[in-house]
Design an enzyme around this catalytic site. Structure first.
Site, PDB file in Angstrom:
ATOM      1  N   ALA A  27       0.796  -1.084  -0.181  1.00  0.00           N
ATOM      2  CA  ALA A  27       0.220   0.015   0.076  1.00  0.00           C
ATOM      3  C   ALA A  27       0.775   1.297  -0.057  1.00  0.00           C
ATOM      4  CB  ALA A  27      -0.936  -0.094   1.273  1.00  0.00           C
TER       5      ALA A  27
ATOM      6  N   ASP B  43     -14.269  -4.120  11.358  1.00  0.00           N
ATOM      7  CA  ASP B  43     -13.301  -3.605  12.230  1.00  0.00           C
ATOM      8  C   ASP B  43     -12.994  -2.260  12.041  1.00  0.00           C
ATOM      9  OD1 ASP B  43     -11.309  -3.693  14.162  1.00  0.00           O
ATOM     10  OD2 ASP B  43      -9.678  -3.958  12.652  1.00  0.00           O
TER      11      ASP B  43
ATOM     12  N   GLU C 214      -9.533   8.504   9.818  1.00  0.00           N
ATOM     13  CA  GLU C 214      -8.625   9.569   9.738  1.00  0.00           C
ATOM     14  C   GLU C 214      -8.891  10.617   8.564  1.00  0.00           C
ATOM     15  OE1 GLU C 214      -4.594   8.385   9.319  1.00  0.00           O
ATOM     16  OE2 GLU C 214      -4.606   7.306  11.342  1.00  0.00           O
TER      17      GLU C 214
END
Length: 505
Positions: free
Chosen positions: A311, A380, A385
């Protein structure tokens, strides 16, 4: 007289025994002769070879034809899926006109040097040519920037990257192929993750494979005890893009050599002490973390190669600080307690009057994320953010999706609580969901086509067919939930948040 009769009787019985024995042997001889006749073919090897060869050729021909038909069908289906994906991304809903991004809506920008700085500087952004890194010289021209820097400079207030960003395929290719010059463990978290560095100073977060693709999450595990799956991170990126959100950093699959690309290049002494060779000769490591970091949960190569997700790292927090928000629909993370929202059907009424959900797009952003999570069965999601620079007027970053795609045989309706309790959804999201429910843009088909572009597809499909079928089933549930909201609030017009007022479709 009696003696004579006895002798004659014995003689007769003896002759009868001889007669029947002779008849028996004659019949046996005739039977052997009859059954031996077909075996005469053995004395004609040419005939026998012809018969065997004919049968063999017929069998091979049938198998080859069947295999050819299957291959042709798979190729035909793959071509059809790619055509659907191309048609989807060409649809007007994915190509809405967007005004130029103002400088204030860019996360980062290249600072132009003053005349005094230029006079005292002979070169710009010149690397010190550290060991393993390429010497590079960048200037204000984007052509001189590496792909990861172009990605960082392209992040705006409302999306991570553009719909047709030409830098995206270049960045993904580098993530999958660029030489790894450093590997250190990322601190925190329940499972081992590594920060990989490349010669052009780019970095990626590597999550190694922990579970086979076809395996479902153990039904006895709580959501907070589940493994993080590398293929879930990759599939989540593709799904986020297909839904038109583009709020997730690019992710790609990669095969990594445990020794050459991790152990030999790491400067992390704690990580280095966890490498070992398994009883069957595979190279393994387990790192240090709070949950699954032990020899019992080691990451092992086959014998040295492991697969994982890469990522793209976001800009450093010193350059682009991010704020962490506790999700209003956070689960209790307890084996015995429920969260407030799980018992209060009117819970959203209090959320809608609390900052930052009382204005702007934050609430519908959160609902978008819940739709994404429901489709991929991700329970989850305790925090999220945003970039501090844009305050509350910006998108939610869809990070950390490793516990998605764990189960395809069961759906978790509670993930949709924000949508069901608030009955609010973006118009653009609803229209794209309806589009993906049509046969010509079927979600499972376009996901299959999108995932087929990932390098790890050469090893095995990133999502099994049951997972892809589950996407279609869950999509129908989302659309049905929105429809129920519309019926319940016929007299209210706030169910649909119209974010594309210029679109008439």
């Amino acid at each position: 007289m009696r003696v004579c009769m006895r002798r004659r009787s014995r003689t007769l019985r003896a002759w009868l025994v001889v007669f029947f024995l002779s008849l028996h042997f004659l019949l046996v001889f005739l039977m052997l002769t009859i059954y031996h006749a077909p075996c005469e073919l053995r004395s004609y090897p040419d005939i026998h070879s012809s018969v065997s060869l004919s049968k063999h050729n017929a069998s091979v021909s049938t198998t080859a034809t069947a295999g050819s038909d299957i291959t042709e069908k798979v190729t035909r289906d793959a071509t059809a899926d790619r055509a659907k994906l191309e048609a989807l991304f060409s649809h007007p809903l994915y190509n809405l006109p967007t005004p130029p991004v103002p400088d204030g809506d860019r996360l980062l920008k290249v600072r132009t040097k003053t005349n005094e700085e230029v006079q005292h500087s002979t070169q710009q952004w010149l690397s010190a040519n550290e060991d393993g890194y390429d010497p590079v010289q960048w200037n204000t021209s984007t052509e001189t920037h590496p792909p990861w820097l172009r990605f960082h400079l392209g992040i705006s207030r409302w999306q991570m990257y553009g719909h047709k960003d030409p830098n995206l395929p270049v960045l993904i290719k580098q993530l999958a192929t660029h030489r790894i010059v450093s590997a250190v463990q990322k601190s925190g978290g329940t499972q081992v993750k590594l920060v990989m560095s490349f010669p052009n100073y780019g970095q990626a977060l590597f999550k190694p494979m922990k579970q086979e693709r076809h395996e479902e999450t153990n039904v006895n595990l709580y959501y907070f005890s589940d493994f993080e799956r590398h293929n879930a991170e990759i599939a989540a990126f593709h799904l986020d893009r297909i839904l038109g959100f583009r709020r997730m950093p690019p992710v790609v699959g990669r095969l990594v050599n445990v020794i050459k690309e991790i152990k030999d290049v790491t400067t992390d002494h704690k990580l280095a002490t966890t490498f070992f060779t398994s009883p069957v000769g595979n190279s393994c490591f387990y790192g240090q973390c709070s949950y699954y970091c032990s020899t019992e949960h080691a990451i092992c190569g086959r014998p040295r190669i492991i697969e994982g997700s890469m990522a793209t790292m976001l800009p450093d927090m010193s350059l682009a600080p991010r704020r962490s928000w506790r999700s209003p629909w956070r689960r209790s993370y307890s084996r015995s307690k429920l969260a407030v929202w799980e018992t209060d059907p009117d819970y959203c009424d209090s959320v809608k009057t609390s900052p930052p959900y009382d204005r702007g797009t934050r609430l519908v952003d959160l609902i978008d994320m819940s739709i994404l999570d429901f489709l991929m069965s991700n329970m989850d999601r305790h925090h999220y953010e945003t970039f501090e620079k844009f305050d509350n007027d910006t998108f939610i970053i869809h990070l950390d999706n490793g516990r998605a795609f764990g189960r395809y045989s069961k759906d978790e309706p509670s993930i949709l609580a924000p949508l069901v309790q608030c009955c609010r959804v973006r118009r653009s999201t609803l229209l794209r969901l309806r589009l993906l429910s049509l046969p010509e843009y079927r979600l499972s088909d376009v996901m299959r086509a999108s995932l087929s572009q990932d390098p790890l597809t050469t090893v095995a499909p990133l999502l099994t067919e049951p997972h892809l079928s589950a996407l279609d089933r869950r999509l129908a549930t989302v659309i049905e939930s929105i429809q129920e909201c519309l019926q319940q609030h016929l007299l209210h017009s706030d169910v649909i948040f119209d974010d594309i007022t210029d679109y008439s479709g």
